[in-house]
Design an enzyme around this catalytic site. Structure first.
Site, PDB file in Angstrom:
ATOM      1  N   TYR A   1      23.010  32.094  42.454  1.00 43.84           N
ATOM      2  CA  TYR A   1      21.856  32.901  42.023  1.00 43.84           C
ATOM      3  C   TYR A   1      22.094  33.459  40.619  1.00 43.84           C
ATOM      4  O   TYR A   1      21.307  33.225  39.700  1.00 43.84           O
ATOM      5  CB  TYR A   1      21.596  34.057  43.011  1.00 43.84           C
ATOM      6  CG  TYR A   1      20.702  35.127  42.418  1.00 43.84           C
ATOM      7  CD1 TYR A   1      19.368  34.848  42.128  1.00 43.84           C
ATOM      8  CD2 TYR A   1      21.194  36.395  42.096  1.00 43.84           C
ATOM      9  CE1 TYR A   1      18.546  35.814  41.545  1.00 43.84           C
ATOM     10  CE2 TYR A   1      20.382  37.366  41.519  1.00 43.84           C
ATOM     11  CZ  TYR A   1      19.063  37.070  41.245  1.00 43.84           C
ATOM     12  OH  TYR A   1      18.257  38.020  40.660  1.00 43.84           O
TER      13      TYR A   1
ATOM     14  N   THR B   1      18.630  40.052  35.603  1.00 50.00           N
ATOM     15  CA  THR B   1      19.385  40.890  36.524  1.00 50.00           C
ATOM     16  C   THR B   1      20.730  41.319  35.929  1.00 50.00           C
ATOM     17  O   THR B   1      21.321  40.578  35.137  1.00 50.00           O
ATOM     18  CB  THR B   1      19.633  40.108  37.829  1.00 50.00           C
ATOM     19  OG1 THR B   1      20.623  40.781  38.607  1.00 50.00           O
ATOM     20  CG2 THR B   1      20.129  38.685  37.578  1.00 50.00           C
ATOM     21  N   ASP B   2      21.222  42.465  36.392  1.00 49.79           N
ATOM     22  CA  ASP B   2      22.560  42.889  35.960  1.00 49.79           C
ATOM     23  C   ASP B   2      23.650  41.972  36.532  1.00 49.79           C
ATOM     24  O   ASP B   2      24.794  42.017  36.079  1.00 49.79           O
ATOM     25  CB  ASP B   2      22.817  44.352  36.351  1.00 49.79           C
ATOM     26  CG  ASP B   2      22.766  44.616  37.853  1.00 49.79           C
ATOM     27  OD1 ASP B   2      22.421  43.691  38.621  1.00 49.79           O
ATOM     28  OD2 ASP B   2      23.070  45.761  38.272  1.00 49.79           O
ATOM     29  N   GLU B   3      23.285  41.138  37.528  1.00 47.87           N
ATOM     30  CA  GLU B   3      24.300  40.262  38.140  1.00 47.87           C
ATOM     31  C   GLU B   3      24.830  39.211  37.165  1.00 47.87           C
ATOM     32  O   GLU B   3      25.861  38.594  37.423  1.00 47.87           O
ATOM     33  CB  GLU B   3      23.742  39.564  39.379  1.00 47.87           C
ATOM     34  CG  GLU B   3      23.507  40.534  40.507  1.00 47.87           C
ATOM     35  CD  GLU B   3      23.356  39.876  41.878  1.00 47.87           C
ATOM     36  OE1 GLU B   3      23.752  38.708  42.033  1.00 47.87           O
ATOM     37  OE2 GLU B   3      22.840  40.546  42.776  1.00 47.87           O
TER      38      GLU B   3
ATOM     39  N   LYS C   1      20.356  32.557  36.972  1.00 47.73           N
ATOM     40  CA  LYS C   1      19.657  33.564  36.163  1.00 47.73           C
ATOM     41  C   LYS C   1      20.285  33.648  34.762  1.00 47.73           C
ATOM     42  O   LYS C   1      19.586  33.868  33.773  1.00 47.73           O
ATOM     43  CB  LYS C   1      19.702  34.936  36.845  1.00 47.73           C
ATOM     44  CG  LYS C   1      18.891  35.054  38.116  1.00 47.73           C
ATOM     45  CD  LYS C   1      17.387  34.927  37.936  1.00 47.73           C
ATOM     46  CE  LYS C   1      16.768  36.110  37.240  1.00 47.73           C
ATOM     47  NZ  LYS C   1      15.268  35.978  37.186  1.00 47.73           N
TER      48      LYS C   1
HETATM   49  P1  NAD Z   1      11.054  38.022  45.400  1.00 46.01           P
HETATM   50  O1  NAD Z   1      11.988  37.035  46.023  1.00 46.01           O
HETATM   51  O2  NAD Z   1      10.522  39.139  46.210  1.00 46.01           O
HETATM   52  O3  NAD Z   1       9.797  37.241  44.790  1.00 46.01           O
HETATM   53  C1  NAD Z   1       9.903  36.073  44.032  1.00 46.01           C
HETATM   54  C2  NAD Z   1       8.496  35.530  43.827  1.00 46.01           C
HETATM   55  O4  NAD Z   1       8.597  34.339  43.036  1.00 46.01           O
HETATM   56  C3  NAD Z   1       7.786  35.122  45.137  1.00 46.01           C
HETATM   57  O5  NAD Z   1       6.466  35.583  45.129  1.00 46.01           O
HETATM   58  C4  NAD Z   1       7.845  33.614  45.114  1.00 46.01           C
HETATM   59  O6  NAD Z   1       6.783  32.997  45.827  1.00 46.01           O
HETATM   60  C5  NAD Z   1       7.790  33.329  43.630  1.00 46.01           C
HETATM   61  N1  NAD Z   1       8.363  32.027  43.271  1.00 46.01           N
HETATM   62  C6  NAD Z   1       9.589  31.534  43.634  1.00 46.01           C
HETATM   63  N2  NAD Z   1       9.748  30.291  43.143  1.00 46.01           N
HETATM   64  C7  NAD Z   1       8.634  30.016  42.416  1.00 46.01           C
HETATM   65  C8  NAD Z   1       8.224  28.907  41.643  1.00 46.01           C
HETATM   66  N3  NAD Z   1       8.994  27.822  41.526  1.00 46.01           N
HETATM   67  N4  NAD Z   1       7.024  28.962  41.038  1.00 46.01           N
HETATM   68  C9  NAD Z   1       6.217  30.053  41.162  1.00 46.01           C
HETATM   69  N5  NAD Z   1       6.550  31.122  41.888  1.00 46.01           N
HETATM   70  C10 NAD Z   1       7.744  31.116  42.508  1.00 46.01           C
HETATM   71  O7  NAD Z   1      11.802  38.541  44.110  1.00 46.01           O
HETATM   72  P2  NAD Z   1      11.892  40.003  43.470  1.00 46.01           P
HETATM   73  O8  NAD Z   1      12.926  40.773  44.182  1.00 46.01           O
HETATM   74  O9  NAD Z   1      10.531  40.529  43.319  1.00 46.01           O
HETATM   75  O10 NAD Z   1      12.492  39.632  42.036  1.00 46.01           O
HETATM   76  C11 NAD Z   1      11.639  39.358  40.923  1.00 46.01           C
HETATM   77  C12 NAD Z   1      12.480  39.052  39.716  1.00 46.01           C
HETATM   78  O11 NAD Z   1      13.339  40.160  39.434  1.00 46.01           O
HETATM   79  C13 NAD Z   1      13.414  37.854  39.901  1.00 46.01           C
HETATM   80  O12 NAD Z   1      13.429  37.114  38.722  1.00 46.01           O
HETATM   81  C14 NAD Z   1      14.786  38.460  40.184  1.00 46.01           C
HETATM   82  O13 NAD Z   1      15.812  37.632  39.743  1.00 46.01           O
HETATM   83  C15 NAD Z   1      14.704  39.735  39.362  1.00 46.01           C
HETATM   84  N6  NAD Z   1      15.528  40.842  39.874  1.00 46.01           N
HETATM   85  C16 NAD Z   1      15.334  41.333  41.138  1.00 46.01           C
HETATM   86  C17 NAD Z   1      16.083  42.433  41.560  1.00 46.01           C
HETATM   87  C18 NAD Z   1      15.902  43.057  42.921  1.00 46.01           C
HETATM   88  O14 NAD Z   1      16.625  44.009  43.240  1.00 46.01           O
HETATM   89  N7  NAD Z   1      15.001  42.591  43.750  1.00 46.01           N
HETATM   90  C19 NAD Z   1      17.024  43.014  40.688  1.00 46.01           C
HETATM   91  C20 NAD Z   1      17.235  42.425  39.450  1.00 46.01           C
HETATM   92  C21 NAD Z   1      16.453  41.365  39.034  1.00 46.01           C
HETATM   93  O1  DAU Z   2      21.694  43.699  41.045  1.00 45.27           O
HETATM   94  C1  DAU Z   2      20.466  43.037  41.008  1.00 45.27           C
HETATM   95  C2  DAU Z   2      20.341  42.097  42.173  1.00 45.27           C
HETATM   96  O2  DAU Z   2      20.190  42.890  43.342  1.00 45.27           O
HETATM   97  C3  DAU Z   2      19.170  41.129  42.046  1.00 45.27           C
HETATM   98  O3  DAU Z   2      19.363  40.308  40.941  1.00 45.27           O
HETATM   99  C4  DAU Z   2      19.008  40.284  43.308  1.00 45.27           C
HETATM  100  O4  DAU Z   2      17.852  39.467  43.226  1.00 45.27           O
HETATM  101  C5  DAU Z   2      18.873  41.214  44.485  1.00 45.27           C
HETATM  102  O5  DAU Z   2      18.819  40.453  45.678  1.00 45.27           O
HETATM  103  C6  DAU Z   2      20.057  42.187  44.536  1.00 45.27           C
HETATM  104  O6  DAU Z   2      21.292  41.488  44.828  1.00 45.27           O
HETATM  105  P1  DAU Z   2      22.377  42.081  45.848  1.00 45.27           P
HETATM  106  O7  DAU Z   2      23.181  40.971  46.353  1.00 45.27           O
HETATM  107  O8  DAU Z   2      23.058  43.259  45.276  1.00 45.27           O
HETATM  108  O9  DAU Z   2      21.335  42.631  46.970  1.00 45.27           O
HETATM  109  P2  DAU Z   2      21.372  42.569  48.562  1.00 45.27           P
HETATM  110  O10 DAU Z   2      20.249  43.440  49.030  1.00 45.27           O
HETATM  111  O11 DAU Z   2      21.434  41.184  49.087  1.00 45.27           O
HETATM  112  O12 DAU Z   2      22.750  43.287  48.896  1.00 45.27           O
HETATM  113  C7  DAU Z   2      23.021  44.616  48.463  1.00 45.27           C
HETATM  114  C8  DAU Z   2      24.424  44.971  48.936  1.00 45.27           C
HETATM  115  O13 DAU Z   2      24.408  45.053  50.372  1.00 45.27           O
HETATM  116  C9  DAU Z   2      25.461  43.923  48.594  1.00 45.27           C
HETATM  117  O14 DAU Z   2      26.700  44.559  48.295  1.00 45.27           O
HETATM  118  C10 DAU Z   2      25.600  43.108  49.868  1.00 45.27           C
HETATM  119  C11 DAU Z   2      25.333  44.125  50.956  1.00 45.27           C
HETATM  120  N1  DAU Z   2      24.690  43.563  52.190  1.00 45.27           N
HETATM  121  C12 DAU Z   2      23.548  42.861  52.038  1.00 45.27           C
HETATM  122  C13 DAU Z   2      22.933  42.292  53.130  1.00 45.27           C
HETATM  123  C14 DAU Z   2      21.659  41.486  52.987  1.00 45.27           C
HETATM  124  C15 DAU Z   2      25.269  43.786  53.433  1.00 45.27           C
HETATM  125  O15 DAU Z   2      26.302  44.466  53.577  1.00 45.27           O
HETATM  126  N2  DAU Z   2      24.665  43.206  54.530  1.00 45.27           N
HETATM  127  C16 DAU Z   2      23.518  42.467  54.430  1.00 45.27           C
HETATM  128  O16 DAU Z   2      23.039  41.964  55.476  1.00 45.27           O
END
Ligand code: NAD
Ligand code: DAU
Length: 345
Positions: free
Chosen positions: A154, A129-131, A158
Site C-alpha cells: 500500500y 499518506t504519512d505512510e 502511494k
Molecule cells: P476508501 O478506501 O474509503 O475509499 C477509496 C475510494 O476510491 C472508494 O470510493 C473506491 O471506490 C474508490 N476507488 C478505488 N479504486 C478506484 C479506481 N481504480 N477508480 C476510481 N475509484 C476508485 O479510502 P479513504 O480512507 O477515503 O482514503 C482516501 C485517500 O486518502 C486515499 O488516497 C488514501 O491513500 C488516503 N489516505 C487515507 C487515510 C485514512 O486514514 N483513511 C490516511 C492517509 C491517506
Molecule cells: O497513516 C495513514 C494511513 O492510515 C492511511 O494511509 C491508510 O489508508 C489507512 O488505512 C491507515 O493505515 P493504518 O494501517 O495505520 O490503519 P488501520 O486502521 O488499518 O490500523 C491502525 C492501527 O491499528 C495499526 O497500528 C494496526 C492496528 N490494527 C488495525 C486493525 C484493522 C489492529 O490492531 N487490529 C486491526 O484489526
C-alpha cells in the site's frame, strides 16, 4: 471552483465533498463537484446520498485506470482542479493482494495526472499518506523532507504515485500538490479500519483483534480537519509542493489506548479485546510535523481526539444500517480470510 473529485464515494472523499458544500462554501464561495468513482468494495453511493438534489453535484461511475473513461469525464465540463482520493487503501489487503494497489494507486494516478495536465486543468491535488515515510522510533516526527521509506505494498504504491505526480511538475511545469496526512477518523469510514472495526465489533459483542502488543502509535486526524487542510492547499498551495497534515501531538495514541477509549464510550467489557498475531511489517509509530502548512496557511487541527472519537462512536451507534449492510456483504470474505486463523489461536 469546479472540481473533479476522484474516489469521492469513499470515506475521506465523501466527507470532503460534504465539507465543500457546507464549510467550504462559506470560506471560498459556491462549488460545482463531479465525483468519479469505480465503486470498489470501499466505495458507497450511500455516502453521497441526497447531494445531487441539494447541491451542484454529479456522480459518474468510472475507473481512474481507464484512460477513455477519464478522458470522457474530463472533456464533459471545464474543471478548475482535480482532487484524487481514489486508491486501494487498506494495508492488510495489500499484504494479501498487492497487484490491485499497483494498478489503481500507481497506474491510475498516472492516467489521471496526465489527462488533467493535457486538458489544461489548472491544479491537480494528490491525497497521499504519512505512510510513505515508513516507521518512526519512539521520538521524532515526519517532515516533508524525511526520506521516503515505505513498508507495505500500500505505502509503496502511494509513494510511487507521489513521485509520478511530482514528476509531472518537474517535467512539464504542471501545478501539482501532494498532501500527506496521518490516520483519519470520523463518520462513513469503512469498517475494516481500526476505529470503525472495533466500534462495530464491540456493538455486536464480537472480539476486537488487536495486533501484536497493541502499542503501535498512530496520529489521529479528524476528517473535517483534513478537509479544511485540503481546501487551503487547493486554494493556496505553491506549485510542486508537498504538505504534511497530521493530528495534534495529544492525538498520538497507542492502539490499546484507542481500544480502551472505544470500549469505555460503549460501556463494553475489556474481555472483548483479543490480542492476535501482529500485522507483517507493522509500522511502529507515525507522527507528523505539520509546521509547514501551519506556517504558510495557518492550518492546525481543531477537533480534540476525545471529542471527535465520541462523535464518531455516536455516529456508528446511530447509523447501524449503514455498517450492517457493509459487514454482511463482500467484506465477510476478507474478514474470514484475514482474521479467521488469527482469532482461533
Ligand atoms: P476508501 O478506501 O474509503 O475509499 C477509496 C475510494 O476510491 C472508494 O470510493 C473506491 O471506490 C474508490 N476507488 C478505488 N479504486 C478506484 C479506481 N481504480 N477508480 C476510481 N475509484 C476508485 O479510502 P479513504 O480512507 O477515503 O482514503 C482516501 C485517500 O486518502 C486515499 O488516497 C488514501 O491513500 C488516503 N489516505 C487515507 C487515510 C485514512 O486514514 N483513511 C490516511 C492517509 C491517506
Ligand atoms: O497513516 C495513514 C494511513 O492510515 C492511511 O494511509 C491508510 O489508508 C489507512 O488505512 C491507515 O493505515 P493504518 O494501517 O495505520 O490503519 P488501520 O486502521 O488499518 O490500523 C491502525 C492501527 O491499528 C495499526 O497500528 C494496526 C492496528 N490494527 C488495525 C486493525 C484493522 C489492529 O490492531 N487490529 C486491526 O484489526
Amino acid at each position: 471552483m469546479k472540481l473533479l473529485v476522484t474516489g469521492g464515494a469513499g470515506f475521506i472523499g465523501s466527507n470532503f465533498v460534504r465539507w465543500l458544500f457546507s464549510e467550504g462554501t462559506k470560506l471560498y464561495g459556491a462549488h460545482r463537484v463531479v465525483v468519479l468513482d469505480s465503486l470498489t468494495y470501499a466505495g458507497n453511493l450511500a455516502n453521497l446520498a441526497g447531494l445531487d438534489k441539494e447541491y451542484d453535484f454529479r456522480f459518474v461511475k468510472g475507473d481512474i485506470t481507464d484512460e477513455a473513461a477519464v478522458a470522457e469525464v474530463i472533456a464533459s465540463e471545464t474543471f478548475d482542479a482535480v482532487v484524487n482520493f481514489a486508491a486501494e487503501t487498506h494495508v492488510d489487503r495489500s499484504i494479501v493482494s498487492p497487484l490491485e494497489f499497483v494498478r489503481t494507486n500507481v497506474e491510475g494516478t498516472q492516467v489521471l495526472v496526465n489527462a488533467a495536465r493535457k486538458a489544461n486543468i489548472k491544479r491537480y491535488l494528490q491525497i497521499s499518506t504519512d505512510e510513505v515515510y515508513g516507521s518512526l522510533g519512539p521520538t521524532g516526527r515526519f517532515m516533508e523532507t524525511t526520506p521516503l521509506d515505505p513498508s507495505s505494498a500500500y505505502s509503496a504504491s502511494k509513494t510511487g504515485a507521489d513521485l509520478l505526480v511530482l514528476a509531472a511538475h518537474r517535467t512539464h511545469g504542471y501545478h501539482v500538490n501532494v498532501t500527506r496526512c496521518s490516520n483519519n477518523y470520523g463518520p462513513y469510514q469503512f469498517p475494516e479500519k481500526l476505529i470503525p472495526l472495533f466500534v462495530t465489533n464491540a456493538l455486536e459483542d464480537k472480539p476486537l483483534p488487536l495486533y501484536g502488543d497493541g502499542k503501535n502509535i498512530r496520529s489521529w486526524l479528524h476528517v473535517d480537519d483534513h478537509s479544511r487542510a485540503i481546501g487551503l492547499v487547493l486554494e493556496q498551495g505553491r506549485p510542486g509542493e508537498v504538505y504534511n497534515v497530521g493530528g495534534a501531538p495529544e492525538s498520538e495514541k497507542e492502539n490499546i489506548e484507542v481500544t480502551m477509549a472505544v470500549l469505555k464510550l460503549l460501556g463494553k467489557p475489556e474481555t472483548l479485546i483479543k490480542p492476535v498475531e501482529d500485522r507483517h511489517g507493522h509500522d511502529r509509530r507515525y507522527a507528523v510535523d505539520y509546521s509547514k502548512i501551519e506556517r504558510e496557511f495557518g492550518w492546525k487541527p481543531q477537533v480534540c481526539f476525545e471529542e471527535g472519537l465520541k462523535q464518531t462512536v455516536d455516529w456508528y451507534v446511530n447509523n447501524k444500517s449503514w455498517w450492517q449492510n457493509i459487514k454482511s456483504g463482500e467484506y465477510l470474505k476478507f474478514y474470514d480470510l484475514y482474521y479467521g486463523e488469527r482469532l482461533k489461536k
